[in-house]
Design an enzyme around this catalytic site. Structure first.
Site, PDB file in Angstrom:
ATOM      1  N   LYS A   1      98.107 145.050 129.051  1.00 34.29           N
ATOM      2  CA  LYS A   1      99.059 143.908 128.869  1.00 34.29           C
ATOM      3  C   LYS A   1     100.426 144.281 128.948  1.00 34.29           C
ATOM      4  CE  LYS A   1      95.375 141.026 127.406  1.00 34.29           C
ATOM      5  NZ  LYS A   1      94.155 141.919 127.380  1.00 34.29           N
TER       6      LYS A   1
HETATM    7  C1  LIG Z   1      92.865 141.638 127.457  1.00 32.49           C
HETATM    8  C2  LIG Z   1      91.984 142.755 127.535  1.00 32.49           C
HETATM    9  C3  LIG Z   1      90.714 142.773 128.527  1.00 32.49           C
HETATM   10  C4  LIG Z   1      90.385 141.660 129.181  1.00 32.49           C
HETATM   11  O1  LIG Z   1      91.127 141.279 130.330  1.00 32.49           O
HETATM   12  P1  LIG Z   1      91.272 140.001 130.983  1.00 32.49           P
HETATM   13  O2  LIG Z   1      92.386 139.800 131.790  1.00 32.49           O
HETATM   14  O3  LIG Z   1      91.238 138.807 129.746  1.00 32.49           O
HETATM   15  O4  LIG Z   1      89.943 139.783 131.833  1.00 32.49           O
HETATM   16  C5  LIG Z   1      89.995 144.186 128.203  1.00 32.49           C
HETATM   17  N1  LIG Z   1      90.454 145.058 127.476  1.00 32.49           N
HETATM   18  C6  LIG Z   1      91.453 145.126 126.801  1.00 32.49           C
HETATM   19  C7  LIG Z   1      91.684 146.358 126.193  1.00 32.49           C
HETATM   20  C8  LIG Z   1      92.280 144.080 126.701  1.00 32.49           C
HETATM   21  O5  LIG Z   1      93.496 144.168 126.043  1.00 32.49           O
END
Ligand SMILES: *Cc1c(COP(=O)(O)O)cnc(C)c1O
Length: 461
Positions: free
Chosen positions: A112
């Site tokens: 993120k």
């Molecule tokens: C947000 C997240 C996901 C999922 O990603 P999306 O874009 O919502 O499909 C998977 N693994 C981790 C560790 C995340 O923080």
């Protein structure tokens, strides 16, 4: 470049307004009117370039109306300066034809940060220039919240409220959200699951009086700027394995479908991506949809990979938009059915289009633990449970084309699950070693959106 809604009934916006708005006023998600392409020569020229240089090449066509090239270079540089690895997104090899893209060297240890650090810079720049003030409200299954707080804390034109499901995030995730001290950030623990938080957020956006009153802005992966920032590492990793002269496939641990949708955009921009493989945990709505054509929500079952505990996968609407031949009315109809009945059946044509681009798989809790253990023993790589879901599915889809599985979080973010699987307690990086000594600050609230709106109004005065 203009951005249009997946439901076809909201005004087209430029990049900056799309970013500051988040959700379209017709309830849809913004997408570029036309996806810009990069030629094979332009992609080949990325070889040997830094992550930041590739980022500029990939994203500038989308933002050029609002940011000068020099300014955009500077904002990218600031966004990634705090990452704990020179390569930003290093690629390691797990086995024959299987590669692992480590996306967890940013300040909050999950992928993120790639998007959030950049949009923190872009928001600050854009708001500073216009003098506007916004209220960011975000729903999180754990990682978006900490990344947003890290990116926006202390900024003068922004207040940030993060809604997370009470008791359903890891302790490290929770502390990352509740221990920052800046007065413009507010952690809110909601009684409910992630879908409760995300549903309330969508209701706030659809209440235009409230939306305008607080100048609501969204930084969830419904925000196109986030998806765009994630397109970059598809290019950087594929190019390092020989693209555009050699195709690659990707496996992506998936929840809200933002990360894997960025891979689709990379493909449409000209990157030779053969298959995009959706990896889900036991909350497997996307896998079931690809198996049965029916998108049907069931309750969320908490798992050891909590960031993927989602049953309403917002960005899937973007994939549907293309699968339905860019027919916003058809998408709006399916979304109305979802809201009314909790399900819809993908049309035969759209289903074939989805199957052409995407494959999928589901991993149980036991398999996730076993995979963390196996991969550590065989390769020395310690995986977080989300990444383990990905690696397991990536392994099942290995073929002649190199497979890149996305590593979405650092194992230290989910120490309990990692320790249960391996007996090893992964330590936090030194810069956050005192996380467990810091004071927590959080407001507990019901899952009723009216209570949340009252809290936000109250805090803003
Ligand atoms: C947000 C997240 C996901 C999922 O990603 P999306 O874009 O919502 O499909 C998977 N693994 C981790 C560790 C995340 O923080």
């Amino acid at each position: 470049m203009r951005f249009i809604s997946t439901r076809g009934a909201a005004p087209a916006l430029n990049f900056e307004d799309t970013m500051l708005t988040g959700l379209a006023r017709d309830g849809g998600l913004y997408l570029p009117e036309a996806i810009p392409g990069l030629s094979a020569d332009e992609i080949r020229a990325m070889r040997g370039k830094s992550y930041e240089e590739i980022a500029h090449k990939v994203m500038f066509p989308y933002v050029s109306e609002n940011f000068s090239s020099e300014d955009f270079v500077a904002l990218i540089a600031k966004a990634y300066a705090g990452f704990g690895h020179e390569a930003r997104a290093p690629l390691v090899q797990l086995g024959p034809n299987h590669f692992f893209l480590e996306l967890f060297h940013g300040p909050t240890l999950a992928f993120k940060d790639f998007a959030m650090q950049l949009i923190g810079q872009l928001f600050q720049y854009a708001l500073g220039r216009s003098g506007k003030r916004v209220t960011i409200v975000g729903a999180t299954s754990g990682d978006t919240g900490s990344a947003a707080i890290e990116a926006f804390q202390g900024l003068s034109n922004v207040d940030v409220f993060i809604l997370y499901p009470h008791g359903r995030v890891s302790e490290v995730q929770r502390r990352q959200m509740t221990t920052p001290t800046a007065s413009n950030v507010h952690a809110v623990a909601v009684d409910g699951d992630f879908d409760t938080c995300q549903g309330a957020l969508k209701d706030m956006f659809n209440d235009f009086t409230f939306r305008d009153e607080v100048a609501l802005a969204g930084v969830n992966s419904i925000n196109f700027a986030r998806v765009l920032a994630q397109v970059v590492y598809y290019f950087s990793s594929a190019v390092s394995l020989g693209a555009p002269d050699r195709p690659v496939s990707f496996t992506v641990p998936t929840g809200n479908f933002g990360d894997i949708f960025a891979g689709y955009l990379a493909q449409q921009m000209g990157l030779p991506v053969e298959k995009l493989v959706i990896a889900t945990n036991q909350n497997d709505i996307l896998h079931r949809t690809l198996e049965t054509r029916e998108y049907a929500t069931t309750g969320v079952i908490p798992s050891i990979s909590p960031s993927m505990d989602i049953q309403v996968s917002s960005n899937f609407e973007r994939a549907l938009y293309y699968a339905y031949g860019q027919d916003g009315k058809a998408v709006a109809k399916e979304m109305a059915s979802l809201k009314d009945t909790g399900k819809f059946t993908v049309s035969q044509g759209a289903y074939e289009a989805l199957k052409y681009t995407y494959a999928s798989g589901r991993v149980s809790e036991e398999e996730t633990s076993a995979e963390i253990k196996r991969v550590l023993a065989e390769t020395g790589e310690l995986l977080c449970p989300h990444s383990a879901v990905g690696v397991k599915i990536g392994e099942a889809h290995l073929g002649a084309t190199p497979m890149i599985t996305l590593g979405t979080a650092h194992p230290a973010k989910f120490p309990a699950a990692v320790e249960a699987a391996t007996g090893i307690h992964p330590p936090l990086p030194p810069r956050m070693a005192d996380l467990f000594d810091r004071d927590e600050r959080v407001t507990r609230i019901s899952g009723d959106v009216e209570d949340m709106k009252a809290l936000i109004r109250d805090r803003l005065v």
